[in-house]
Design a protein around this motif. Sequence first.
Motif, PDB file in Angstrom:
ATOM      1  N   HIS A 116       0.777  -1.064  -0.004  1.00 23.33           N
ATOM      2  CA  HIS A 116       0.017   0.053  -0.025  1.00 23.33           C
ATOM      3  C   HIS A 116       0.768   1.435  -0.009  1.00 23.33           C
ATOM      4  O   HIS A 116       0.614   2.285  -0.753  1.00 23.33           O
ATOM      5  CB  HIS A 116      -0.988  -0.050   1.128  1.00 23.33           C
ATOM      6  N   LYS A 117       2.001   1.244   0.851  1.00 24.40           N
ATOM      7  CA  LYS A 117       2.837   2.326   1.054  1.00 24.40           C
ATOM      8  C   LYS A 117       3.612   2.575  -0.348  1.00 24.40           C
ATOM      9  O   LYS A 117       3.705   3.801  -0.847  1.00 24.40           O
ATOM     10  CB  LYS A 117       3.689   2.166   1.893  1.00 24.40           C
ATOM     11  N   ILE A 118       3.992   1.570  -1.093  1.00 19.03           N
ATOM     12  CA  ILE A 118       4.573   1.556  -2.316  1.00 19.03           C
ATOM     13  C   ILE A 118       3.727   2.423  -3.338  1.00 19.03           C
ATOM     14  O   ILE A 118       4.064   3.167  -4.014  1.00 19.03           O
ATOM     15  CB  ILE A 118       5.211   0.328  -2.888  1.00 19.03           C
ATOM     16  N   TYR A 119       2.385   1.665  -3.466  1.00 23.22           N
ATOM     17  CA  TYR A 119       1.625   2.246  -4.408  1.00 23.22           C
ATOM     18  C   TYR A 119       1.194   3.883  -4.320  1.00 23.22           C
ATOM     19  O   TYR A 119       1.189   4.671  -5.200  1.00 23.22           O
ATOM     20  CB  TYR A 119       0.264   1.556  -4.643  1.00 23.22           C
ATOM     21  N   THR A 120       1.059   4.246  -2.944  1.00 23.02           N
ATOM     22  CA  THR A 120       0.951   5.691  -2.630  1.00 23.02           C
ATOM     23  C   THR A 120       2.107   6.504  -3.073  1.00 23.02           C
ATOM     24  O   THR A 120       1.890   7.616  -3.648  1.00 23.02           O
ATOM     25  CB  THR A 120       0.555   5.693  -1.031  1.00 23.02           C
ATOM     26  N   LEU A 121       3.260   5.819  -2.720  1.00 23.32           N
ATOM     27  CA  LEU A 121       4.413   6.616  -3.249  1.00 23.32           C
ATOM     28  C   LEU A 121       4.579   6.826  -4.562  1.00 23.32           C
ATOM     29  O   LEU A 121       4.822   7.860  -5.311  1.00 23.32           O
ATOM     30  CB  LEU A 121       5.751   5.808  -2.559  1.00 23.32           C
ATOM     31  N   ALA A 122       4.098   5.691  -5.409  1.00 20.33           N
ATOM     32  CA  ALA A 122       4.449   5.588  -7.044  1.00 20.33           C
ATOM     33  C   ALA A 122       3.276   6.472  -7.536  1.00 20.33           C
ATOM     34  O   ALA A 122       3.797   7.250  -8.558  1.00 20.33           O
ATOM     35  CB  ALA A 122       3.971   4.249  -7.249  1.00 20.33           C
ATOM     36  N   HIS A 123       2.189   6.761  -6.707  1.00 19.33           N
ATOM     37  CA  HIS A 123       1.285   7.858  -7.555  1.00 19.33           C
ATOM     38  C   HIS A 123       1.794   9.387  -7.129  1.00 19.33           C
ATOM     39  O   HIS A 123       1.449   9.937  -7.872  1.00 19.33           O
ATOM     40  CB  HIS A 123      -0.323   7.544  -6.390  1.00 19.33           C
TER      41      HIS A 123
END
Length: 244
Positions: A116-123
């Motif tokens: 979840h944290k990785i996806y948020t960062l990627a966005h």
Amino acid sequence: MPGVVRTVQRAMGKAIRDFQMIEEGDRVLVCVSGGADSLALLRLLQEYREHQRTDFFLVAGYVDLGFSPGAAEKVEALLRDSGAPFRIVHTAIAEMAFDPRATKNPCFICSHHRRHKIYTLAHAERCTKIAIGHHKDDIVETLLLNILYSRKIEAMRMRQEVFRGSMHVIRPLGYIEESLVKRYARNVGLEAVPRMCRMDGNSRRDKIKRLIHELQADEKNANIRSNIFRALYNVNVEFEYKEK
Ligand code: SF4
């Protein structure tokens, strides 16, 4: 015979081409955990960008799980040395994973929140690709984990669409065995930051790793790991079972 550095560079280049992992103008988030595999991936993608004509942007992302005091500072120093732009996200995932009230396995909780944290960062970084340092051993172990513990045949894909295609997860090291990735890392002088997690050595993944290792030690003439990997390209749907 090409050396280990060239062998790994070639195998990664082939994976990128075979699956069109990186295209002109891409913004690639490289997930760095501080381990040898992800540090190797970052270095390899930096080299790849230098040698190929594809113009893409690289940013490294580190999610600090909160397991090892001082680890985030060490990873930050390595990222600074790498010359790549980077982002660090501090979290309390370790605490959540080992909360005595938790009803799920710590690795499940940990992976779920980290993803979840990785996806948020990627966005936030407007990334089109998320590059993960999973190698061939990870892909093989995950397939067996899914069969043995989740009752499903599902594997990590080399290029995987997420958020309806607005982003892709890519695994440029997917063709390369872990031992070779580690040799590459040693060869180019990358020093991993040790992680201290209570599950290390005791996770289900560790059990699978040991199992494959034992089978391989017993079967000198068969490459067990590669055979499992190749099976993913050799699925016979005629034998599909339907649940009764
Ligand atoms: S071994 Fe530790 S760091 Fe790895 S997924 Fe499990 S809980 Fe998280």
